[in-house]
Scaffold this motif. Structure first.
Motif, short mmCIF file in Angstrom:
data_model
loop_
_atom_site.label_atom_id
_atom_site.label_comp_id
_atom_site.label_asym_id
_atom_site.label_seq_id
_atom_site.Cartn_x
_atom_site.Cartn_y
_atom_site.Cartn_z
N TYR A 37 45.59 42.50 33.99
CA TYR A 37 45.54 41.21 33.31
C TYR A 37 46.95 40.70 33.06
CZ TYR A 37 40.79 42.78 32.51
OH TYR A 37 39.50 43.22 32.70
N PRO A 38 47.20 39.41 33.28
CA PRO A 38 48.56 38.87 33.11
C PRO A 38 48.93 38.62 31.65
CG PRO A 38 47.08 37.15 33.88
CD PRO A 38 46.28 38.42 33.84
N ILE A 39 50.18 38.92 31.35
CA ILE A 39 50.78 38.54 30.07
C ILE A 39 51.05 37.03 30.16
CG2 ILE A 39 52.85 38.80 28.64
CD1 ILE A 39 50.99 41.23 28.56
N ALA A 40 50.96 36.32 29.04
CA ALA A 40 51.19 34.88 29.02
C ALA A 40 52.52 34.53 29.68
CB ALA A 40 51.17 34.36 27.58
N PRO A 41 52.52 33.52 30.54
CA PRO A 41 53.75 33.10 31.22
C PRO A 41 54.85 32.73 30.21
CG PRO A 41 51.85 31.99 32.17
CD PRO A 41 51.37 32.70 30.94
N GLY A 42 56.07 33.19 30.49
CA GLY A 42 57.22 32.87 29.64
C GLY A 42 57.40 33.79 28.46
N TYR A 43 56.59 34.85 28.37
CA TYR A 43 56.69 35.77 27.23
C TYR A 43 57.03 37.17 27.69
CZ TYR A 43 54.51 32.28 24.26
OH TYR A 43 54.25 31.14 23.56
N ARG A 44 57.87 37.83 26.90
CA ARG A 44 58.14 39.26 27.02
C ARG A 44 57.49 39.88 25.80
NH1 ARG A 44 63.60 40.98 27.26
NH2 ARG A 44 62.80 42.67 28.49
N TYR A 63 58.84 39.50 31.99
CA TYR A 63 58.13 38.27 32.35
C TYR A 63 57.24 38.53 33.57
CZ TYR A 63 61.62 35.94 29.46
OH TYR A 63 62.43 35.56 28.42
N GLY A 64 56.05 37.94 33.58
CA GLY A 64 55.17 38.02 34.74
C GLY A 64 54.42 39.33 34.90
N GLN A 65 54.52 40.21 33.94
CA GLN A 65 53.87 41.51 34.03
C GLN A 65 52.34 41.39 33.99
OE1 GLN A 65 55.70 44.54 34.09
NE2 GLN A 65 53.76 45.52 34.55
N LYS A 66 51.66 42.20 34.76
CA LYS A 66 50.20 42.34 34.69
C LYS A 66 49.92 43.76 34.25
CE LYS A 66 49.01 38.76 37.92
NZ LYS A 66 48.35 38.38 39.15
N ILE A 67 48.94 43.91 33.34
CA ILE A 67 48.69 45.21 32.72
C ILE A 67 47.23 45.64 32.87
CG2 ILE A 67 50.55 44.99 31.03
CD1 ILE A 67 48.31 44.14 29.00
N PRO A 68 47.00 46.94 32.92
CA PRO A 68 45.62 47.44 32.84
C PRO A 68 45.22 47.47 31.37
CG PRO A 68 47.13 49.28 33.00
CD PRO A 68 47.97 48.01 33.09
N VAL A 97 49.32 46.49 23.13
CA VAL A 97 49.84 45.13 23.04
C VAL A 97 48.77 44.25 22.41
CG1 VAL A 97 51.40 45.33 25.03
CG2 VAL A 97 49.10 44.46 25.37
N SER A 98 49.20 43.21 21.72
CA SER A 98 48.25 42.29 21.11
C SER A 98 47.51 41.52 22.18
CB SER A 98 48.97 41.31 20.19
OG SER A 98 48.07 40.31 19.77
N ASP A 99 46.19 41.44 22.05
CA ASP A 99 45.36 40.71 23.01
C ASP A 99 45.64 39.21 23.00
OD1 ASP A 99 43.08 41.14 24.93
OD2 ASP A 99 42.12 39.67 23.62
N ALA A 100 46.28 38.71 21.95
CA ALA A 100 46.61 37.29 21.86
C ALA A 100 47.65 36.87 22.90
CB ALA A 100 47.13 36.96 20.45
N TYR A 101 48.30 37.83 23.55
CA TYR A 101 49.31 37.56 24.58
C TYR A 101 48.84 37.95 25.98
CZ TYR A 101 52.56 36.51 20.91
OH TYR A 101 53.17 35.92 19.85
N VAL A 102 47.57 38.34 26.12
CA VAL A 102 47.05 38.80 27.40
C VAL A 102 45.90 37.88 27.82
CG1 VAL A 102 46.03 40.73 28.66
CG2 VAL A 102 47.63 41.17 26.78
N TYR A 103 45.97 37.37 29.06
CA TYR A 103 44.89 36.53 29.56
C TYR A 103 43.79 37.42 30.13
CZ TYR A 103 42.14 33.11 31.98
OH TYR A 103 41.09 32.33 32.39
N THR A 104 42.65 37.46 29.42
CA THR A 104 41.51 38.26 29.87
C THR A 104 40.37 37.39 30.38
OG1 THR A 104 40.55 38.33 27.66
CG2 THR A 104 42.05 40.15 28.27
N GLY A 105 40.46 36.08 30.16
CA GLY A 105 39.42 35.18 30.61
C GLY A 105 38.31 34.97 29.60
#
Length: 115
Positions: A37-44, A63-68, A97-105
């Motif tokens: 799942y991608p981290i929000a664009p522009g955020y570390r 930036y641009g990281q995708k995480i399991p 990591v906080s889910d508020a920064y991860v795009y899960t859909g």
């Protein structure tokens, strides 16, 4: 959010499109090794030892990281680009990591609850 949970680059903060902050939000990646799942664009985003900003920072995702997401756990409420959530995503052993920064859909759990 009592403690800064992320850093945002200046271009993203000003809404300027760059190669690093062009939205990848809709790009959940599913491969043979699992879903990422991608981290929000522009955020570390800070990776912590537990589900809250008072836990020690282990590392910061680039930036641009995708995480399991292996499991999710309730914890401190954090507001980020994807809303306010008390869910924390376990991305490795002892790393959250906080889910508020991860795009899960979707809102809510997308993985089993952590023990």
């Amino acid at each position: 959010m009592g403690v800064e949970e992320h850093t945002q680059d200046q271009a993203a903060a000003e809404g300027v499109a760059t190669a690093e902050n062009v939205s990848a939000a809709g790009e959940i990646e599913t491969t043979a090794s699992g879903t990422r799942y991608p981290i929000a664009p522009g955020y570390r985003v800070n990776v912590r030892t537990g589900p809250g900003t008072s836990y020690r920072i282990v590392r910061t995702l680039p930036y641009g990281q995708k995480i399991p997401i292996y499991c999710q756990k309730p914890g401190e409420r954090v507001t980020g680009p994807y809303g306010t959530s008390n869910l924390w995503d376990n991305i490795a052993n002892g790393q959250f990591v906080s889910d508020a920064y991860v795009y899960t859909g979707r809102d809510g759990y997308i993985a089993p609850r952590c023990d």
